[in-house]
Scaffold this active site. Structure first.
Site, PDB file in Angstrom:
ATOM      1  N   ARG A 288       0.711  -1.238  -0.020  1.00 26.03           N
ATOM      2  CA  ARG A 288      -0.159  -0.029   0.065  1.00 26.03           C
ATOM      3  C   ARG A 288       0.949   1.319   0.121  1.00 26.03           C
ATOM      4  O   ARG A 288       0.374   2.203  -0.518  1.00 26.03           O
ATOM      5  CB  ARG A 288      -0.922  -0.187   1.247  1.00 26.03           C
TER       6      ARG A 288
ATOM      7  N   HIS B 139      -5.721   8.043  12.432  1.00 28.45           N
ATOM      8  CA  HIS B 139      -5.635   6.452  12.059  1.00 28.45           C
ATOM      9  C   HIS B 139      -4.292   6.321  12.005  1.00 28.45           C
ATOM     10  O   HIS B 139      -3.711   5.037  11.480  1.00 28.45           O
ATOM     11  CB  HIS B 139      -6.543   6.119  10.803  1.00 28.45           C
TER      12      HIS B 139
ATOM     13  N   GLY C 253     -15.040  14.011   1.763  1.00 26.55           N
ATOM     14  CA  GLY C 253     -14.722  12.603   1.362  1.00 26.55           C
ATOM     15  C   GLY C 253     -14.784  11.572   2.136  1.00 26.55           C
ATOM     16  O   GLY C 253     -13.840  10.682   1.920  1.00 26.55           O
TER      17      GLY C 253
ATOM     18  N   SER D 273     -17.145   8.642   4.183  1.00 31.80           N
ATOM     19  CA  SER D 273     -18.497   8.057   4.214  1.00 31.80           C
ATOM     20  C   SER D 273     -19.336   8.261   5.719  1.00 31.80           C
ATOM     21  O   SER D 273     -20.160   7.982   5.916  1.00 31.80           O
ATOM     22  CB  SER D 273     -18.321   6.470   4.060  1.00 31.80           C
TER      23      SER D 273
HETATM   24  P1  OAD Z   1     -14.706   5.459   2.751  1.00 31.53           P
HETATM   25  O1  OAD Z   1     -14.018   4.878   1.472  1.00 31.53           O
HETATM   26  O2  OAD Z   1     -15.609   4.778   3.523  1.00 31.53           O
HETATM   27  O3  OAD Z   1     -15.539   6.800   2.028  1.00 31.53           O
HETATM   28  C1  OAD Z   1     -14.671   7.655   0.941  1.00 31.53           C
HETATM   29  C2  OAD Z   1     -15.990   8.756   0.601  1.00 31.53           C
HETATM   30  O4  OAD Z   1     -15.480   9.463  -0.370  1.00 31.53           O
HETATM   31  C3  OAD Z   1     -17.420   8.180   0.126  1.00 31.53           C
HETATM   32  O5  OAD Z   1     -18.464   8.568   0.554  1.00 31.53           O
HETATM   33  C4  OAD Z   1     -17.094   8.596  -1.375  1.00 31.53           C
HETATM   34  O6  OAD Z   1     -18.590   8.752  -1.884  1.00 31.53           O
HETATM   35  C5  OAD Z   1     -16.429   9.807  -1.177  1.00 31.53           C
HETATM   36  N1  OAD Z   1     -15.633  10.171  -2.401  1.00 31.53           N
HETATM   37  C6  OAD Z   1     -14.934   9.542  -3.326  1.00 31.53           C
HETATM   38  N2  OAD Z   1     -14.512  10.125  -4.306  1.00 31.53           N
HETATM   39  C7  OAD Z   1     -14.480  11.250  -4.004  1.00 31.53           C
HETATM   40  C8  OAD Z   1     -14.186  12.666  -4.454  1.00 31.53           C
HETATM   41  N3  OAD Z   1     -13.285  12.819  -5.659  1.00 31.53           N
HETATM   42  N4  OAD Z   1     -14.347  13.887  -3.951  1.00 31.53           N
HETATM   43  C9  OAD Z   1     -15.338  13.790  -2.687  1.00 31.53           C
HETATM   44  N5  OAD Z   1     -15.608  12.694  -2.158  1.00 31.53           N
HETATM   45  C10 OAD Z   1     -15.296  11.323  -2.727  1.00 31.53           C
HETATM   46  O7  OAD Z   1     -13.364   6.235   3.412  1.00 31.53           O
HETATM   47  P2  OAD Z   1     -13.409   6.928   4.753  1.00 31.53           P
HETATM   48  O8  OAD Z   1     -14.826   7.625   5.385  1.00 31.53           O
HETATM   49  O9  OAD Z   1     -12.264   7.698   4.981  1.00 31.53           O
HETATM   50  O10 OAD Z   1      -9.875   3.049   8.584  1.00 31.53           O
HETATM   51  O11 OAD Z   1     -13.162   5.855   5.682  1.00 31.53           O
HETATM   52  C11 OAD Z   1     -12.976   5.780   7.021  1.00 31.53           C
HETATM   53  C12 OAD Z   1     -12.085   4.764   7.699  1.00 31.53           C
HETATM   54  O12 OAD Z   1     -12.647   3.524   7.147  1.00 31.53           O
HETATM   55  C13 OAD Z   1     -10.750   4.685   6.944  1.00 31.53           C
HETATM   56  O13 OAD Z   1      -9.870   5.640   7.668  1.00 31.53           O
HETATM   57  C14 OAD Z   1     -10.304   3.286   7.260  1.00 31.53           C
HETATM   58  C15 OAD Z   1     -11.504   2.192   6.783  1.00 31.53           C
HETATM   59  O14 OAD Z   1     -11.683   1.543   7.690  1.00 31.53           O
HETATM   60  C16 OAD Z   1      -8.875   2.359   9.073  1.00 31.53           C
HETATM   61  O15 OAD Z   1      -8.087   1.715   8.413  1.00 31.53           O
HETATM   62  C17 OAD Z   1      -8.673   2.438  10.465  1.00 31.53           C
END
Ligand code: OAD
Length: 269
Positions: free
Chosen positions: A76, A127, A196, A198
């Site tokens: 990664r 994280h 960005g 979820s």
């Molecule tokens: P997610 O993958 O859950 O969510 C990504 C979000 O970004 C989604 O809601 C997409 O709609 C949005 N998205 C995608 N492309 C985009 C763009 N170009 N501009 C704006 N939004 C966009 O990612 P996180 O919410 O960061 O934790 O996930 C949270 C945690 O879940 C991560 O940090 C990780 C994972 O488990 C650990 O590894 C501890």
């Protein structure tokens, strides 16, 4: 640009004109246009060598097979190392450096280091960081830029035990200091911009709610609706690298050129 979208952008700009303390919370979506795969949304769940992400990135796997965990994180990190900060990371770093707001805090769930790569400082990494190792015993940390990739697992320079990636894994407690620091920022901000994510993973997902309870305006930037959308005062449906430069532009007709970003594919290999 559709009218309602343009109106929302100009409303956000006007809210920012009066803001003193701004909290930015970012998730994987902000790095999507740099080529870093997201975890959810727009595709399948990450799988590597037939194993789901949650299993590879777990506390249990560190105990069971530390070399495999290192292989997964080296894989990664090499992907992330190919990626450049995009216009969203850059504009946030520029605003922070400009001292336009009396307090401008950056809290991220991302481990990719792209905020710092763009020049941001004091980033609260909820994280952890993919660029750092920590000792299994004494918790000493060391930058992976200083450790050759054939030293796996790296050996702690203080107590000589094995080191692991310095990231929060499934089944582990959150770093108390980072979470506390972020919560304090959420309580004090008057605008919270959530980019960005979820908004499914706690305690990060709670930060905008804390901010809202404390009277802050919540602005969401995401291509899709999320669990936070109903709580947000304004939801901007668009890409972070397009929307953020627009809302932080000092004038009303920004002539912005977005950089070409590298794409490095999905986590599947
Ligand atoms: P997610 O993958 O859950 O969510 C990504 C979000 O970004 C989604 O809601 C997409 O709609 C949005 N998205 C995608 N492309 C985009 C763009 N170009 N501009 C704006 N939004 C966009 O990612 P996180 O919410 O960061 O934790 O996930 C949270 C945690 O879940 C991560 O940090 C990780 C994972 O488990 C650990 O590894 C501890």
């Amino acid at each position: 640009m559709e009218n309602s979208y343009a109106e929302d952008i100009s409303q956000v700009k006007s809210i920012l004109t009066d803001a003193r303390s701004v909290l930015i919370l970012t998730g994987a979506g902000i790095s999507a246009e740099s080529g870093v795969p997201t975890f959810r949304g727009g595709g399948g769940a990450p799988v590597w060598r037939g194993m789901p992400f949650e299993q590879l990135s777990s506390a249990e796997m560190v105990e069971k097979d530390l070399p495999l965990v290192w292989e997964w994180f080296d894989y990664r990190r090499n992907l992330v190392g190919e990626c450049e900060p995009n216009a969203a990371h850059q504009v946030l770093a520029t605003v922070q450096q400009s001292e336009r707001f009396s307090d401008f805090s950056l809290v991220t769930q991302n481990i990719d280091g792209l905020h710092q790569g763009a020049g941001a400082s004091d980033v609260i990494e909820l994280h952890g960081s993919i660029w750092q190792a920590s000792c299994l015993s004494c918790k000493t940390t060391q930058s992976l830029r200083e450790i050759p990739e054939d030293e796996r697992p790296p050996i702690c320079p203080e107590c000589f035990d094995s080191m692991r990636p310095d990231v929060i894994l499934f089944g582990e407690a959150m770093p108390v200091q980072a979470v506390y620091g972020a919560q304090k920022k959420a309580e004090k901000c008057d605008v919270c911009i959530v980019v960005g994510t979820s908004a499914l993973v706690y305690p990060a997902a709670e930060l905008p709610l804390i901010a809202k309870q404390s009277g802050a305006t919540i602005i969401e930037i995401n291509q899709e609706e999320t669990g936070l959308s109903s709580q947000a005062n304004i939801s901007l449906r668009g890409k972070a690298a397009e929307v953020l430069p627009l809302i932080f532009a000092e004038n009303d007709s920004p002539n912005l050129r977005l950089p070409e970003n590298k794409k490095v594919g999905s986590l599947d290999s």
